[in-house]
Design an enzyme around this catalytic site. Structure first.
Site, PDB file in Angstrom:
ATOM      1  CB  SER A  77     -44.703 -59.538 -21.368  1.00 26.03           C
ATOM      2  OG  SER A  77     -45.510 -58.987 -22.370  1.00 26.03           O
ATOM      3  CB  THR A 118     -64.516 -20.720  -0.221  1.00 19.32           C
ATOM      4  OG1 THR A 118     -63.318 -21.492  -0.277  1.00 19.32           O
ATOM      5  CG2 THR A 118     -65.602 -21.562   0.415  1.00 19.32           C
ATOM      6  NE  ARG A 119     -61.083 -22.547  -7.309  1.00 16.20           N
ATOM      7  CZ  ARG A 119     -59.844 -22.084  -7.430  1.00 16.20           C
ATOM      8  NH1 ARG A 119     -59.597 -20.798  -7.349  1.00 16.20           N
ATOM      9  NH2 ARG A 119     -58.845 -22.900  -7.646  1.00 16.20           N
ATOM     10  CG  HIS A 165     -59.633 -19.926   4.635  1.00 10.04           C
ATOM     11  ND1 HIS A 165     -58.840 -21.045   4.648  1.00 10.04           N
ATOM     12  CD2 HIS A 165     -59.266 -19.224   3.537  1.00 10.04           C
ATOM     13  CE1 HIS A 165     -58.039 -21.035   3.612  1.00 10.04           C
ATOM     14  NE2 HIS A 165     -58.275 -19.931   2.909  1.00 10.04           N
ATOM     15  CG  HIS A 177     -56.634 -24.844   5.593  1.00 10.18           C
ATOM     16  ND1 HIS A 177     -56.621 -26.176   5.932  1.00 10.18           N
ATOM     17  CD2 HIS A 177     -56.472 -24.802   4.241  1.00 10.18           C
ATOM     18  CE1 HIS A 177     -56.422 -26.907   4.852  1.00 10.18           C
ATOM     19  NE2 HIS A 177     -56.339 -26.106   3.806  1.00 10.18           N
ATOM     20  NE  ARG A 200     -52.083 -12.512  -2.971  1.00 10.01           N
ATOM     21  CZ  ARG A 200     -50.998 -11.939  -3.446  1.00 10.01           C
ATOM     22  NH1 ARG A 200     -50.496 -10.890  -2.848  1.00 10.01           N
ATOM     23  NH2 ARG A 200     -50.414 -12.409  -4.519  1.00 10.01           N
TER      24      ARG A 200
HETATM   25  P1  ADP Z   1     -42.930 -57.768 -25.302  1.00  4.81           P
HETATM   26  O1  ADP Z   1     -43.857 -57.904 -24.162  1.00  4.81           O
HETATM   27  O2  ADP Z   1     -42.217 -56.425 -25.303  1.00  4.81           O
HETATM   28  O3  ADP Z   1     -43.506 -58.097 -26.608  1.00  4.81           O
HETATM   29  P2  ADP Z   1     -41.673 -60.097 -24.201  1.00  4.81           P
HETATM   30  O4  ADP Z   1     -41.293 -59.730 -22.832  1.00  4.81           O
HETATM   31  O5  ADP Z   1     -42.916 -60.881 -24.432  1.00  4.81           O
HETATM   32  O6  ADP Z   1     -41.717 -58.752 -25.068  1.00  4.81           O
HETATM   33  O7  ADP Z   1     -40.481 -60.830 -24.920  1.00  4.81           O
HETATM   34  C1  ADP Z   1     -39.144 -60.455 -24.722  1.00  4.81           C
HETATM   35  C2  ADP Z   1     -38.262 -61.665 -24.996  1.00  4.81           C
HETATM   36  O8  ADP Z   1     -36.931 -61.224 -24.893  1.00  4.81           O
HETATM   37  C3  ADP Z   1     -38.474 -62.765 -24.003  1.00  4.81           C
HETATM   38  O9  ADP Z   1     -38.360 -63.988 -24.660  1.00  4.81           O
HETATM   39  C4  ADP Z   1     -37.311 -62.549 -23.034  1.00  4.81           C
HETATM   40  O10 ADP Z   1     -36.886 -63.747 -22.415  1.00  4.81           O
HETATM   41  C5  ADP Z   1     -36.215 -62.042 -23.951  1.00  4.81           C
HETATM   42  N1  ADP Z   1     -35.230 -61.194 -23.266  1.00  4.81           N
HETATM   43  C6  ADP Z   1     -33.897 -61.342 -23.335  1.00  4.81           C
HETATM   44  N2  ADP Z   1     -33.268 -60.421 -22.584  1.00  4.81           N
HETATM   45  C7  ADP Z   1     -34.212 -59.675 -22.011  1.00  4.81           C
HETATM   46  C8  ADP Z   1     -34.176 -58.580 -21.120  1.00  4.81           C
HETATM   47  N3  ADP Z   1     -33.037 -58.063 -20.662  1.00  4.81           N
HETATM   48  N4  ADP Z   1     -35.337 -58.038 -20.743  1.00  4.81           N
HETATM   49  C9  ADP Z   1     -36.498 -58.529 -21.190  1.00  4.81           C
HETATM   50  N5  ADP Z   1     -36.604 -59.573 -22.023  1.00  4.81           N
HETATM   51  C10 ADP Z   1     -35.461 -60.163 -22.450  1.00  4.81           C
END
Ligand code: ADP
Ligand code: ADP
Length: 591
Positions: free
Chosen positions: A414, A200-201, A208, A205, A295
Site C-alpha cells: 500500500s 477474411t478475419r 488485399h 490493407h 498462404r
Molecule cells: P501492505 O500493504 O503490504 O500490507 P503497508 O504498506 O500497509 O503494507 O505497510 C508497510 C509498512 O512498512 C508501513 O508502515 C511503511 O511505513 C513501512 N515501511 C518501511 N519501509 C518501507 C519501504 N521501503 N517500503 C514500503 N513500506 C515501508
C-alpha cells in the site's frame, strides 16, 4: 439480350438447392407453443453460429447437425454418408441428461435463453474429441484453438430434423448480414455470372484490396467480400473494427458493380486445408464460382514447438484437388509487394531481382505504428482504414495497464502503491487503486481468509481491474494475493501484455517487526488464524516483472522503478527526462 434472363446466371447451390430451415406463420406459432412443453438445452455461441448457417442454407445440402454416419465418414473421407464431399464435422455436442433421448423434442436456446429452434432427436451418439483432433486437425496439441476448445464440449452429440424459429439476434451491421438467398439476389441484380469470394478475419490493407480487385478483373466478375464474423481466432481484431474497415473500402475504393460486401456468421475452426475446402463449399452456396485461397488459409498459427500446424500451401492444394467436384475454381493468392519507386503493387514473381520493395508485417503494424500512435502509411493502408485502426488501438500510453502488487502483510504494497499513484497522476494517467484492505470493506465485504475466500477476493479484484484496463485506465492492485495460480489466472483475465506483477519481497521477520497493523502480534498470540506467513502459506512469484526490496530502498525509489518499467513498456510517456536519474530501468526485471 434479355431473352436469356430465365437462365440462372449464378452457379447453383452445392447439392442443387438452398436449405431453408426457418419456420414461418402458423407452423412457427405451433412450434413456439410446443417449446413451452418440452425440455430446453442451451447451446454454445459456436453451435448458435452453426445453427444459423444451417438454417439459412449456408451449409447446403446439410440440413441438420450430423448424425453418427455422416460424422464418421466426414472424419475418415471428408464425405457425408451419401457421398457428398463435406470436409468439416458439424455436431451438436451436449452433456448427458434426461432431455437427451432418442425420439424426444428439445428446444434449443441461446446462451441468453432466446428460443432458437426445436430439434426432434432421432440419434444420440458418443463422439471422441481425440479422434476429431487427429483426423480433422491432424494434431492433439492444445495450442490448436479448436483442439483445446473441444475438450470442454459435452461427450454426446444429438442429431435430427431441425426447425428454426428465430436466428440468433444480431443488432450490428444488419444491412450487411445477408443470407445466401439475399446475396444471390444482389449478385443477380449486378448481373455478372462470375463471382470470386474472399474470406477474411483481418482488417484489409492495400495489398488485399489490390489482390481482390485483380482477382475480380481476371475472371471478369464480381468480388464477394465475405468476412467471417461469427467466431474467428482468439485474439483477432474484433469484428466491429474489421467491418468498419471493410465498409469504408467497399464504398470508396472499389468500382461499383464489382463488389458485394456481406458478413458471414461462420464460427471458424482454424482447420487449415479442410477448413479452406469447407469455405469454398459455403461460398458456392452464396453464388461464388471462384474462391481466393492464399498462404496459410484458416491457419491456427504455430504449435507448442513453434512450428506451423499446416504447410503454407496445403489449403490451396486441397481445394484445387477438389475444385471440379465442388464447382469452385481456386484463385491463388499470389504474393504482392509494394514497389516504392514506382508507387504500385506487383506480384513477387514479376519483379526483377534487386528491385526495392516495401513491407510492413502484422507485428510491425501493432508495435511500430499503432502502439506508438504513428499513422500507417498510405501505401500500406487507406487513410480511412488507418484511422479506424488507430481509434481501436490507441497508442500504448493511452492503453490500460494493471500494476499488481503481491507480498506479505506489511511488506509495503500500500505504501509503495500510494507513491506510485501520485507519480502516475503527475504523468497524466488516470489511476484507480484497489487496495486489499479497502476492497475488503465493500467489493469483498464478508469474505474471510480461507483459501476459497482469498481466491474469490483476488478474482474479484482481477475482474474489476480487467474492466478498468480494457477501458484504458491504469489500475494498481495491492492485495497479499498469496496464491501463484490465482495470480496467474488474473494475469490471463487482464491480458498478460497489460499486466505488471510487482513482488514486494520483504522478509517475514521485517514485516513482523514493522507490524504496522498489530496483526502479527495477534496472529502469534493465536487471536487470529490463517494469517499469511504465520499459519497460512505465501507462494512467491516465479517470474514477476519487478521485484522490490523495501529494506534497502525507499517507497519513492521503488515507485520510480515501476514508473521506469512502465515507460520502457510505453504505458507512460518519457517526456520528463527523469529516467536517467535513477539508473537503468531494465535491471528491474528479474527473470
Ligand atoms: P501492505 O500493504 O503490504 O500490507 P503497508 O504498506 O500497509 O503494507 O505497510 C508497510 C509498512 O512498512 C508501513 O508502515 C511503511 O511505513 C513501512 N515501511 C518501511 N519501509 C518501507 C519501504 N521501503 N517500503 C514500503 N513500506 C515501508
Ligand atoms: P488476500 O490477498 O489474501 O485476500 P488482502 O490483501 O485482501 O489479502 O487482505 C489482507 C489484509 O487483511 C492484510 O493486509 C491484513 O491487514 C488483513 N488481515 C486480517 N486477517 C488476516 C489474515 N488472517 N491473513 C492475512 N491478512 C489478514
Amino acid at each position: 439480350m434479355s431473352s436469356i434472363s430465365n437462365e440462372p446466371r449464378l452457379i447453383r447451390p452445392y447439392g442443387g438447392q438452398l436449405v431453408d430451415l426457418i419456420a414461418t406463420g402458423d407452423a412457427a406459432d405451433e412450434l413456439r407453443a410446443r417449446a413451452r412443453e418440452i425440455p430446453s438445452i442451451q447451446i454454445s455461441e459456436r453451435t448458435a453460429c452453426d445453427l444459423e448457417m444451417l438454417a439459412i442454407g449456408a451449409f447446403s445440402p446439410l440440413d441438420r447437425f450430423m448424425n453418427a454416419g455422416d460424422h464418421a465418414r466426414v472424419l475418415d473421407e471428408m464425405r457425408l454418408a451419401d457421398g457428398t464431399l463435406f470436409p468439416m464435422p458439424l455436431i451438436l455436442p451436449v452433456e448427458p441428461s434426461d432431455a437427451i433421448r432418442q425420439g424426444r423434442d428439445v428446444a434449443l436456446r441461446s446462451a441468453k435463453n432466446e428460443l432458437l429452434g426445436i430439434m426432434t432427436i432421432d440419434e444420440v451418439f458418443a463422439w471422441d474429441a481425440d479422434e476429431v483432433s487427429d483426423k480433422v486437425f491432424g494434431t492433439r496439441d492444445p495450442r490448436h484453438p479448436l483442439v483445446s476448445e473441444m475438450r470442454r464440449w459435452g461427450p454426446l452429440a444429438i442429431s435430427g430434423p431441425l426447425k428454426v424459429l428465430q436466428l440468433p439476434a444480431h443488432y450490428d451491421f444488419r444491412d450487411l448480414r445477408l443470407t445466401p438467398a439475399e446475396v444471390r439476389a444482389q449478385l443477380d441484380a449486378i448481373g455478372r455470372q462470375n463471382v470470386v469470394a474472399f474470406q477474411t478475419r483481418n482488417p484489409l490493407h492495400r495489398v488485399h484490396e489490390e489482390l481482390t480487385r485483380r482477382a475480380a478483373e481476371a475472371i471478369d466478375g464480381v468480388l464477394l467480400l465475405h468476412p467471417s464474423v461469427g467466431m474467428t481466432k482468439p485474439g483477432d481484431v474484433d469484428h466491429y473494427t474489421r467491418v468498419r474497415t471493410y465498409a469504408a473500402l467497399a464504398e470508396r475504393h472499389y468500382e461499383p458493380g464489382r463488389i458485394l460486401l456481406s458478413l458471414l456468421p461462420l464460427a471458424m475452426r482454424m482447420g487449415g486445408p479442410r477448413e479452406a475446402l469447407w469455405h469454398a463449399i459455403i461460398r458456392r452456396n452464396y453464388g461464388a464460382n471462384h474462391f481466393i485461397v492464399g498462404r496459410d488459409h484458416a491457419s491456427p498459427g504455430n504449435d507448442s514447438n513453434g512450428r506451423p500446424f499446416y504447410g503454407p500451401y496445403d489449403a490451396q492444394e486441397l481445394v484445387s484437388r477438389h475444385s471440379a467436384e465442388v464447382g469452385v475454381t481456386v484463385v491463388p493468392f499470389s504474393e504482392l509487394v509494394y514497389l516504392p519507386d514506382e508507387q504500385r503493387y506487383e506480384e513477387v514473381s514479376r519483379i526483377p531481382e534487386g528491385t526495392r520493395t516495401a513491407k510492413i508485417s502484422g507485428t510491425q503494424v501493432r508495435e511500430e505504428f499503432l502502439n506508438l500512435g504513428r499513422k500507417l502509411p498510405a501505401w500500406f493502408s487507406r487513410p480511412e482504414v488507418a484511422d479506424i485502426l488507430a481509434e481501436t488501438y490507441p497508442p500504448r500510453h493511452r492503453q490500460g495497464a494493471c500494476i499488481w502488487f503481491t507480498g506479505l502483510s506489511g511488506a509495503g504494497k500500500s505504501t509503495t502503491a500510494e507513491v506510485l499513484t501520485v507519480l502516475l497522476l503527475e504523468r497524466g494517467r488516470q489511476v484507480t487503486v484497489l487496495d486489499g484492505d479497502v476492497v475488503r470493506t465493500h467489493l469483498s465485504k464478508g469474505l474471510g481468509f480461507s483459501k476459497e475466500d482469498r481466491e474469490t477476493n483476488v478474482r474479484r479484484i482481477g475482474f474489476v481491474a480487467g474492466e478498468i484496463v480494457r477501458h484504458g485506465g491504469v489500475v494498481i492492485c495491492a492485495a497479499i494475493s498469496p496464491y501463484l495460480a490465482t495470480r496467474d489466472e488474473v494475469r490471463e483475465m487482464i491480458g498478460a501484455d497489460h499486466f505488471v506483477e510487482v513482488f514486494v519481497d520483504t522478509p517475514l521477520d521485517i514485516c513482523e517487526a514493522r507490524d504496522s497493523k498489530g496483526l502479527y502480534a495477534k496472529a502469534r498470540r493465536g487471536e487470529i488464524s490463517d494469517f499469511t506467513g504465520i499459519d497460512d502459506p505465501y507462494e512467491p512469484p516465479v517470474t514477476p516483472e519487478i521485484t522490490l526490496d523495501t529494506v534497502t530502498s525507499t517507497p519513492e525509489e521503488n515507485a520510480k522503478r515501476i514508473v521506469a518499467h512502465l515507460v520502457a513498456q510505453g504505458f507512460v510517456r518519457s517526456d520528463e527526462g527523469w529516467v536517467t536519474e535513477i539508473g537503468a530501468p531494465t535491471a528491474a526485471r528479474s527473470v
